[in-house]
Write a protein that holds these residues in place. Structure first.
Motif, PDB file in Angstrom:
ATOM      1  N   PHE A  66     116.555 -20.435 -37.313  1.00 43.60           N
ATOM      2  CA  PHE A  66     115.578 -20.766 -36.229  1.00 43.60           C
ATOM      3  C   PHE A  66     116.138 -21.079 -34.966  1.00 43.60           C
ATOM      4  N   ALA A  67     117.313 -21.880 -35.098  1.00 42.58           N
ATOM      5  CA  ALA A  67     118.072 -22.584 -33.778  1.00 42.58           C
ATOM      6  C   ALA A  67     118.495 -21.348 -32.997  1.00 42.58           C
ATOM      7  N   LEU A 116     124.963 -25.937 -20.659  1.00 46.74           N
ATOM      8  CA  LEU A 116     124.159 -27.363 -20.348  1.00 46.74           C
ATOM      9  C   LEU A 116     123.814 -27.705 -21.885  1.00 46.74           C
ATOM     10  N   GLU A 117     123.701 -26.873 -22.863  1.00 45.76           N
ATOM     11  CA  GLU A 117     123.360 -27.113 -24.290  1.00 45.76           C
ATOM     12  C   GLU A 117     124.409 -27.883 -25.064  1.00 45.76           C
ATOM     13  N   ASN A 118     124.245 -29.099 -25.439  1.00 43.15           N
ATOM     14  CA  ASN A 118     125.334 -29.503 -26.396  1.00 43.15           C
ATOM     15  C   ASN A 118     125.363 -28.732 -27.491  1.00 43.15           C
ATOM     16  N   THR A 119     124.189 -28.254 -28.019  1.00 49.80           N
ATOM     17  CA  THR A 119     124.028 -27.638 -29.474  1.00 49.80           C
ATOM     18  C   THR A 119     125.028 -26.475 -29.433  1.00 49.80           C
ATOM     19  N   ASP A 176     115.793 -19.421 -31.298  1.00 54.19           N
ATOM     20  CA  ASP A 176     115.245 -20.178 -30.252  1.00 54.19           C
ATOM     21  C   ASP A 176     116.143 -20.430 -29.041  1.00 54.19           C
ATOM     22  N   ALA A 205     125.976 -32.916 -42.405  1.00 52.17           N
ATOM     23  CA  ALA A 205     126.225 -32.373 -41.119  1.00 52.17           C
ATOM     24  C   ALA A 205     125.403 -33.134 -40.139  1.00 52.17           C
ATOM     25  N   TRP A 206     124.099 -33.174 -40.466  1.00 53.93           N
ATOM     26  CA  TRP A 206     123.092 -33.861 -39.471  1.00 53.93           C
ATOM     27  C   TRP A 206     122.808 -35.295 -39.832  1.00 53.93           C
ATOM     28  N   HIS A 242     117.072 -30.247 -29.476  1.00 55.15           N
ATOM     29  CA  HIS A 242     117.003 -28.719 -29.262  1.00 55.15           C
ATOM     30  C   HIS A 242     115.757 -28.535 -30.194  1.00 55.15           C
ATOM     31  N   GLY A 243     114.898 -27.586 -29.830  1.00 55.65           N
ATOM     32  CA  GLY A 243     113.777 -27.214 -30.677  1.00 55.65           C
ATOM     33  C   GLY A 243     114.339 -26.748 -32.136  1.00 55.65           C
ATOM     34  N   GLY A 244     115.568 -26.018 -32.029  1.00 52.09           N
ATOM     35  CA  GLY A 244     115.978 -25.660 -33.497  1.00 52.09           C
ATOM     36  C   GLY A 244     116.294 -26.804 -34.504  1.00 52.09           C
ATOM     37  N   VAL A 245     116.519 -27.967 -33.809  1.00 56.24           N
ATOM     38  CA  VAL A 245     116.828 -29.381 -34.550  1.00 56.24           C
ATOM     39  C   VAL A 245     115.674 -29.908 -35.077  1.00 56.24           C
ATOM     40  N   ASP A 276     124.128 -36.712 -29.643  1.00 53.46           N
ATOM     41  CA  ASP A 276     124.198 -36.036 -28.314  1.00 53.46           C
ATOM     42  C   ASP A 276     124.629 -34.502 -28.650  1.00 53.46           C
ATOM     43  N   ASP A 277     125.367 -34.069 -29.609  1.00 54.70           N
ATOM     44  CA  ASP A 277     125.219 -32.961 -30.138  1.00 54.70           C
ATOM     45  C   ASP A 277     124.195 -31.948 -30.520  1.00 54.70           C
ATOM     46  N   MET A 278     122.847 -32.842 -30.562  1.00 54.66           N
ATOM     47  CA  MET A 278     121.686 -31.848 -30.860  1.00 54.66           C
ATOM     48  C   MET A 278     120.855 -31.586 -29.580  1.00 54.66           C
ATOM     49  N   LEU A 279     121.437 -31.916 -28.452  1.00 55.08           N
ATOM     50  CA  LEU A 279     120.636 -31.961 -27.238  1.00 55.08           C
ATOM     51  C   LEU A 279     120.751 -30.540 -26.745  1.00 55.08           C
ATOM     52  N   ASN A 280     119.454 -30.064 -25.979  1.00 56.38           N
ATOM     53  CA  ASN A 280     119.538 -28.803 -25.498  1.00 56.38           C
ATOM     54  C   ASN A 280     119.937 -29.059 -23.808  1.00 56.38           C
ATOM     55  N   GLY A 281     119.588 -27.950 -22.962  1.00 52.52           N
ATOM     56  CA  GLY A 281     119.960 -28.311 -21.600  1.00 52.52           C
ATOM     57  C   GLY A 281     119.253 -29.263 -20.684  1.00 52.52           C
ATOM     58  N   LEU A 282     118.227 -29.697 -21.158  1.00 51.43           N
ATOM     59  CA  LEU A 282     117.392 -30.657 -20.614  1.00 51.43           C
ATOM     60  C   LEU A 282     117.764 -32.084 -21.166  1.00 51.43           C
ATOM     61  N   GLY A 286     116.704 -23.898 -40.617  1.00 49.89           N
ATOM     62  CA  GLY A 286     116.599 -24.526 -39.474  1.00 49.89           C
ATOM     63  C   GLY A 286     117.709 -23.974 -38.537  1.00 49.89           C
TER      64      GLY A 286
END
Lengths: 160, 160, 160, 160
Positions: free
Chosen positions: A74-75, A32-35, A78, B38-39, B69-72, B59-65, A71
C-alpha cells in the motif's frame, strides 16, 4: 535529472513544461519524504498525471508468511498516488484509498507502482495505481481519491 | 502473557479458551512478522474477533509534510486486521481494503489501531479498524475484506 | 446485433470470436436482468474485457436534492462491471466495489458507464468503471473486485 | 411519528431533541426522495448518528441470477448512509463508498440496512452500514465517506 535537462525540455512548449514541472514536484516530494529513504524507494519517472516508483522487498518488510506486508505494498502505491495527484502543482492530499491484493510480493523482489490520473475535477480527483512484480504480474490495484488543499508544491521557477 | 496465565484462563471454559487462542495467534503472528520489529509495533491486546496494536510515529515514517505517511497508517491498521481475521485459527488473507484518512498522524505520536470483526461467513469476513491518536481523535477508518485459505494458524495445543 | 453478424465476425479468427462471445454474453445478461428493463438500461457495446451501457435519469431515480440517487449511479456502473467480468465466459460475481462520486447526475440526463478490465488472475480480477454525463464530465469512478465461481455463462455455440 | 409526539420528546432535553431532529430529517429526506417511493423503501427508524431502512426485493430488482442486483443492495445502504450523515442537520453528501457483498439477497426477501456513524470530524465523517436479510444473515457491509456542504437540512422549528 539535472537542472539543465529540465530547462531543455521546458523550452519545447507548454506540455513539456508541465511534464518537467511534474517531474520536479515528484523529485521534491521524494526528497522530502523520510519514508523514501527508509524504504530505499526509487523515483522511476513522473509527468503530469502519472508517476512511477519502485522498492525492493527487504527482509524487514515481510509479514508472517514471508511475503511483502500489505502495508508495504500500500505504501508504495500511496507514494506514486501522492506524486501524481500533486503533479499539477496544487497541494493535494489523500482522502480515501481502496486496494485489491491479487498476488503476494516476494522477498527480494522489486515491486513497481505506476499511478495514473483517471479523472480530476475542481477539488477532487481519482487515481489508479497498478503495483507489479518483476515478472509483470499484478500484485495490487489501488484506487485513490484526492482533494486539493490549495497552495503550490513548488515555486514555478523551482522546476528549472 | 506467559503460558501459565493462558492455561489458567483456558480452564474457565470455551469463551475464555477462544480468546486465549486468539491472543496466542496474535502473539505468534506478531513474532513472525519482521515488520513488527522494524516498526516497533506493539501488540496491545487481542481476543476472538478483535485485536489492538500501536506504533510510535518515528522520523523515518514521515511524509513530505512531516506527518505520518499514509502507508504507515495503513500498515498499522492492516496488522490489526490480519490478527483479527486469523483469530478463529483458520488461515485467512486480505483481499481488499478501503481506508479513509481523517486526521494526520503527528511525528512522535503513538497511534493505536483497533480492529473488530463486523461479520464473518463461511469463506469471507469484513473487519473495521479504527486508528486513533494519543488524544483520542480518529486518524483513519479502515474496512477490510478477508478470505479464508484453510489450515490452522497455530496448533491447538500451542496456545497453552 | 443479429446472429448473422456475429457469425460473420466470428469467422475472422480468435480475437473477433472472443469479442463476439463477450458481446453475446452481455446481451444474454442484459436480457436476463429484470433491472435492465425496469431502468431502461441500454447495452451500448461490449467485447472481451470491456462493456458499455447507458441509462436516462428518470424522475423516479432522483434523490432529495433532485439529482441522480447514488444507488442509481452505482447500479449503472455495477451492470457494466458484471458484463465485463463475465466476458471471458466464466461465471464471475462481485465481491467488493468502491465508488467515488465526483459530479451529480442530472434529471433527464443520459449517463454512460464504461467498464474495462484492469487485471485478471486465476480467480480474481479488478475492473474500473467510468460513469460520464452527456457533456463528457466524469460523474463517478468505480473499482470492482470480482471472483470466478466456475461454469460458463453461455454455451459456446450460443454466440452464433 | 406525528408532531405531537416529537414535541413531547423534545421537551425532555437536548439528547431527545437531537434524536427527534434526526428523525425529522430522515422523514424529510425520505419524503423528498423519489427513489423511496419507486422502491417502496421504508424508514424503519432514525436518531442522531444512525438510521435504518428496509425494502422488499421485487421482481424488477433482480439480476440475471434471480437475486437482488448489487445496485439495489447498494442503493438501500446508501439511503441509510445519507440519512445518517445528514442527521446533525448540516447538509452533507457522499464522496466515496466501498461495499463488500457477502450473501445474495433473495427474490421477495425484505432487506434491512442499518447505518451508524463511525466517526465525524469538522468536515468529513465515516459511516458503516450493515445490510441484513430476513434471517439475520449479513448481505453486505458498506463504508461511506461523507463531506459537509454547509447549510441546514431542516429548519430547526420544522422538527415539531
Amino acid at each position: 535529472m539535472n537542472v539543465r535537462s529540465v530547462n531543455f525540455w521546458a523550452r519545447k512548449g507548454e506540455t513539456m513544461d508541465k511534464d518537467a514541472r511534474a517531474l520536479a514536484i515528484a523529485k521534491k516530494l521524494h526528497a522530502l519524504e523520510n519514508t523514501s529513504r527508509a524504504w530505499d524507494l526509487k523515483l522511476e519517472g513522473a509527468g503530469e498525471g502519472w508517476a512511477r516508483c519502485s522498492m525492493i522487498i527487504r527482509d524487514d518488510m515481510l509479514n508472517g508468511l514471508g511475503t511483502a506486508h500489505g502495508g508495504v505494498i500500500f505504501a508504495l502505491a500511496d507514494t506514486a498516488f501522492a506524486w501524481t495527484c500533486n503533479s499539477h502543482n496544487v497541494r493535494t492530499f489523500a482522502q480515501n484509498a481502496s486496494i485489491s491484493f491479487l498476488s503476494p510480493g516476494k522477498a527480494g523482489e522489486k515491486l513497481t507502482a505506476e499511478a495514473r490520473e483517471e479523472t480530476r475535477g475542481e477539488r477532487t480527483g481519482v487515481y489508479i495505481v497498478r503495483v507489479t512484480g518483476e515478472d509483470g504480474r499484478v500484485v495490487a490495484i489501488f484506487q485513490g481519491l484526492a482533494r486539493t488543499a490549495g497552495g503550490a508544491v513548488i515555486e514555478e521557477d523551482e522546476n528549472g
